[in-house]
Design a protein around this motif. Structure first.
Motif: not given
Length: 115
Positions: A87-93, A95-103, A111-112
């Protein structure tokens, strides 16, 4: 809006051995060097090494697409059939990251940056 793949993380067993290899491969010293992350910036590309113990869902390198709106990008991926790995999480400062597995089962990170 996508800014393309700008970050790739590699899960590694031995951080110091991997650092020595990447130092030679990239002809660069890390810009971040901690037990949980070793990072390089080469030609605008962020390359990171993370311990496999901290990379639960990573079975190999994980590319991160940089985006302007991570929640909207995650929603688009899920609507297209991807499954959430992280799920979307703040990794510091902010900066937001998340990940998925595509089809097809491939991991994709998004990353935002703050701001």
């Amino acid at each position: 809006m996508s800014k393309g793949i700008q970050t790739i993380l590699f899960p590694v067993d031995d951080m110091q051995r991997a650092k020595a290899q990447f130092n030679k491969l990239l002809d660069a010293e890390p810009i971040a060097d901690a037990p949980y992350y070793i990072g390089y910036k080469v030609a605008g590309q962020d390359i990171g090494l993370v311990p496999k113990a901290n990379a639960k869902h990573m079975t190999g390198p994980l590319p991160y697409v940089h985006v302007d709106d991570i929640k909207a990008s995650l929603a688009v991926l899920l609507e297209a059939g991807a499954q959430t790995l992280e799920e979307v999480k703040d990794v510091g400062g902010g900066r937001l990251v998340a990940s998925v597995r595509d089809c097809d089962g491939n991991p994709i990170g998004i990353l935002q940056d703050a701001g």
